[in-house]
Design an enzyme around this catalytic site. Structure first.
Site, mmCIF file in Angstrom:
data_model
loop_
_atom_site.group_PDB
_atom_site.id
_atom_site.type_symbol
_atom_site.label_atom_id
_atom_site.label_comp_id
_atom_site.label_asym_id
_atom_site.label_seq_id
_atom_site.Cartn_x
_atom_site.Cartn_y
_atom_site.Cartn_z
ATOM 1 N N ARG A 105 0.867 -1.188 0.000
ATOM 2 C CA ARG A 105 0.000 0.000 0.000
ATOM 3 C C ARG A 105 0.894 1.226 0.000
ATOM 4 O O ARG A 105 2.108 1.112 0.009
ATOM 5 C CB ARG A 105 -0.917 -0.015 1.224
ATOM 6 N N CYS A 109 3.053 8.691 -5.280
ATOM 7 C CA CYS A 109 3.774 9.934 -5.026
ATOM 8 C C CYS A 109 2.738 11.030 -4.792
ATOM 9 O O CYS A 109 1.872 11.246 -5.639
ATOM 10 C CB CYS A 109 4.640 10.280 -6.232
ATOM 11 N N ASN A 143 -4.585 7.323 4.975
ATOM 12 C CA ASN A 143 -4.240 6.538 6.151
ATOM 13 C C ASN A 143 -2.742 6.654 6.395
ATOM 14 O O ASN A 143 -1.944 6.314 5.524
ATOM 15 C CB ASN A 143 -4.609 5.064 5.928
ATOM 16 N N GLU A 144 -2.362 7.178 7.548
ATOM 17 C CA GLU A 144 -0.955 7.251 7.953
ATOM 18 C C GLU A 144 -0.071 7.827 6.844
ATOM 19 O O GLU A 144 0.897 7.209 6.396
ATOM 20 C CB GLU A 144 -0.476 5.867 8.410
ATOM 21 N N CYS A 152 10.488 10.420 -2.155
ATOM 22 C CA CYS A 152 10.248 10.115 -3.548
ATOM 23 C C CYS A 152 11.135 11.032 -4.385
ATOM 24 O O CYS A 152 11.193 12.234 -4.140
ATOM 25 C CB CYS A 152 8.773 10.329 -3.890
ATOM 26 N N CYS A 154 10.997 11.112 -7.837
ATOM 27 C CA CYS A 154 10.499 11.132 -9.217
ATOM 28 C C CYS A 154 10.705 12.526 -9.817
ATOM 29 O O CYS A 154 11.003 13.483 -9.108
ATOM 30 C CB CYS A 154 9.026 10.718 -9.264
ATOM 31 N N CYS A 157 8.735 15.356 -8.208
ATOM 32 C CA CYS A 157 9.222 15.778 -6.896
ATOM 33 C C CYS A 157 10.486 16.624 -7.026
ATOM 34 O O CYS A 157 10.629 17.640 -6.349
ATOM 35 C CB CYS A 157 9.472 14.560 -6.003
ATOM 36 N N GLU A 300 -7.305 4.305 15.800
ATOM 37 C CA GLU A 300 -7.012 2.869 15.905
ATOM 38 C C GLU A 300 -6.390 2.648 17.276
ATOM 39 O O GLU A 300 -5.313 3.167 17.559
ATOM 40 C CB GLU A 300 -6.024 2.429 14.811
#
Ligand code: ZN
Length: 671
Positions: A105, A109, A143-144, A152, A154, A157, A300
């Site tokens: 998961r 980017c 999520n997180e 990254c 790329c 970026c 959570e």
């Protein structure tokens, strides 16, 4: 205020025939909210632009018949295979030029235009579909949010990073000047000559590396803001949050949380460790609370043994009583919503052993019964608990700039930034003195005491704020390696601690690193304490000496000093803090009545937290051990209190309380 008590539920993992029973069990545990759909993009949008919300509608509808509301995760933490196939460029690129394989998961980017477009489309579709559904109370974005140090790099970026630098420095000569690029012949002639630094970052230019950390953080903040704008423009009244990971270094959570209705975090006290530190969990609750405006959720909360992860073994199973205890600990520190992860342990995929409340078999077990018992208690007292707020006289500065600067210099210091923060925190935690864990941007003026452990980086604004704070009567406590560097990650050239020399009334004229296994002593008039990691020679200009070094060539030289500055005082500790040293300092401060614990606690140590309601006060007593403990509370005068969990009345100047294994007591005092 309503207390939200919930569970993370993944109906898409289970046969449809099971749903009725799930709804029954979720309801009879007392839950009033579930988080749904955070990783369900492939079901919500099975092919580009073709949406299917029907299955989710049915689940929300079914749960609503039992009075249960939903928080929906925007599913952007897990791009579906069709999206990767159509746009391979969404995959992050590591510093060696390899694209992240789409096998787990978070394989995206945050700066990729195709990914942003696809995210906007699913988030907008979701927001429009649920705009008028009163059973959807809010959204958890992604999520997180984070990518590791390897990413990254790329093309997007790199280009954006150069533009970001251009925007920040204006001219390449200015950048060359502040970075000191003359070192190792790095002077740039143009922006496109700049390459982002790569791990290990301590090989690279310090200023460039710190800006890279800032840029990576900003990339996720900007990615989040895109979703916030969409959700808020369509449903201004639905809440928006995202789930953080304590004081995780990847993103400046204080910066990120400014864009949310409230922050939330994922709390796994026993993840990957047999012996956990409850003070660390308390500190992370306090930090998350201070990232927002008073309130936060635990999105959570550990509900069973955690999976193995990144080389960590499967976690130990929570003892009986711990699930309940962790929930009350979160509420004591200001949580208004607590959601257990997850309802039932999954049988496939990754996280097969990241246990939920129920095991794989879905049968009622001891963890379910414990949660259910907790739910019954919360029905009676939940509102009283969350209507009361945490009030703190002590602030602890947690600076992401300082954290990043120390991470760039990975292993330069025997003590980590996080550990120094925890040690400073713990001295007061032991006494039940509430601590706000704040960013350097926070207003300091309401704190009697400001802790600034290992505040490695300062800028002009922070220096002014610290001076104003002390000048106006505050007590500032700093440690070794304070204000060593400026905002460009350069060591101050005019002596340490930079522009704070007059505030502390001293100058650091020499120093030495101490290997972690060596313990050294500092002597004070209240006895000796152990310190570690780093020692400094302090040359006094106006401070008075509170403690002296015992270490070899520093023996007898000032180690702890106090300087009067305006109407306040600044304490400088020329070493890194151990828990022992932190305790000595907190003990002295409490003895001098500079801050007051809510009660005096005698007997065996338990966690003590206080909250204040409109016309009442709450005292939480939490036993973090498997053995029972008896404590004596000294109120200093005769007081009457009600025990909220046991229904007893207590009265007296001193009261004895016995707490069973992992048990909690909450005392209610009317003002
Ligand atoms: Zn990228």
């Amino acid at each position: 205020i309503k207390l939200w008590f919930g569970v993370d539920y993944y109906p898409e993992h289970w046969p449809i025939e099971r749903r009725g029973l799930d709804a029954e069990l979720i309801s009879s545990a007392g839950f009033n909210v579930v988080r749904l759909a955070e990783f369900a993009w492939c079901r919500l949008e099975p092919s580009p632009g073709k949406f299917n919300f029907q299955w989710l509608d049915e689940v929300i509808e079914l749960l609503s018949t039992k009075g249960i509301k939903a928080v929906l995760g925007t599913p952007t933490a897990a791009p579906p295979p069709w999206l990767v196939k159509a746009h391979l460029d969404i995959l992050p690129v590591n510093f060696q030029g390899h694209r992240m394989p789409p096998v787990a998961r978070r394989h995206y980017c945050p700066n990729n235009p195709n990914y942003i477009k696809a995210s906007e489309r699913i988030v907008e579709a979701m927001a429009k579909h649920y705009r008028d559904n009163p059973n959807v109370i809010g959204y958890q974005i992604d999520n997180e949010l984070s990518l590791g140090d390897e990413y990254c790099y790329c093309d997007h970026c790199v280009t954006l990073f150069r533009n970001w630098l251009k925007n920040k420095y204006g001219s390449i000569s200015e950048l060359n000047k502040v970075y000191g690029t003359i070192f190792w012949s790095h002077e740039y002639g143009d922006w496109d000559e700049i390459h982002p630094p790569t791990p290990p970052f301590d090989e690279c230019n310090r200023g460039l590396s710190l800006d890279w950390f800032r840029f990576r953080s900003k990339s996720f903040v900007e990615f989040l803001k895109i979703q916030v704008r969409i959700l808020k423009s369509i449903s201004p009244n639905k809440k928006v949050t995202t789930n953080l990971m304590g004081l995780f270094p990847g993103v400046d959570y204080y910066d990120l949380s400014r864009n949310l209705d409230f922050p939330s975090w994922d709390c796994y006290p026993k993840f990957a460790r047999a012996y956990y530190d409850p003070a660390w969990i308390s500190m992370l609750h306090d930090a998350t609370r201070c990232m927002g405006m008073e309130s936060f959720w635990v999105m959570e909360l550990q509900a069973g043994p955690t999976d193995g992860y990144a080389g960590h073994p499967i976690g130990v199973t929570p003892d009986p009583g711990e699930l309940r205890k962790w929930l009350y600990q979160a509420i004591a520190h200001g949580a208004e919503g607590v959601v257990y992860f997850r309802y039932r342990t999954v049988c496939f995929g990754k996280e097969q052993y990241w246990h939920g409340i129920l095991n794989h078999d879905g049968e009622i077990n001891r963890r379910y019964l414990e949660v259910k018992r907790t739910g019954e208690e919360l029905k009676k007292i939940g509102e009283i608990l969350v209507d009361a707020k945490c009030k703190s006289d002590v602030g602890l500065i947690f600076s992401y700039d300082s954290l990043w600067a120390t991470l760039i210099e990975n292993r330069y210091y025997a003590k980590s930034y996080h550990e120094q923060a925890l040690n400073a925190y713990k001295g007061f935690w032991h006494h039940g003195v509430n601590v706000d864990v704040i960013s350097p941007d926070h207003d300091f003026k309401n704190y009697r005491i400001l802790l600034a452990p290992f505040l490695y980086l300062t800028n002009k604004n922070l220096i002014e704020k610290l001076k104003n704070y002390v000048e106006n009567g505050g007590l500032l406590i700093a440690t070794a390696r304070t204000s060593v560097k400026d905002e460009f990650n350069r060591v101050y050239s005019n002596g340490l601690p930079g522009e704070l020399k007059d505030l502390f009334g001293l100058r650091v004229t020499d120093y030495t690193s101490i290997p972690p296994e060596i313990e050294v002593k500092v002597s004070t008039q209240y006895g000796q304490t152990s310190v570690s990691g780093w020692l400094e020679e302090l040359t006094i200009t106006s401070a008075q000496v509170l403690g002296v070094h015992e270490y070899e060539w520093l023996k007898g030289r000032p180690a702890i000093t106090l300087n009067r500055y305006g109407r306040g005082y600044a304490v400088y500790i020329g070493c890194f803090l151990t828990q022992d040293a932190s305790k000595l300092i907190a003990d002295r401060i409490i003895e001098e009545r500079l801050v007051k614990p809510p009660v005096e606690l005698r007997g065996e140590p338990v966690e003590l937290v206080s909250k204040e309601g409109r016309d009442y006060r709450l005292l939480f007593l939490i036993n973090h051990d498997p053995k029972s403990k008896t404590v004596e509370l000294d109120f200093g005068k005769v007081l009457e209190a009600k025990s909220l969990l046991r229904g007893l009345h207590v009265k007296g100047e001193t009261v004895k309380v016995t707490l069973n294994s992992h048990d909690v007591e909450i005392l209610y005092f009317e003002d």
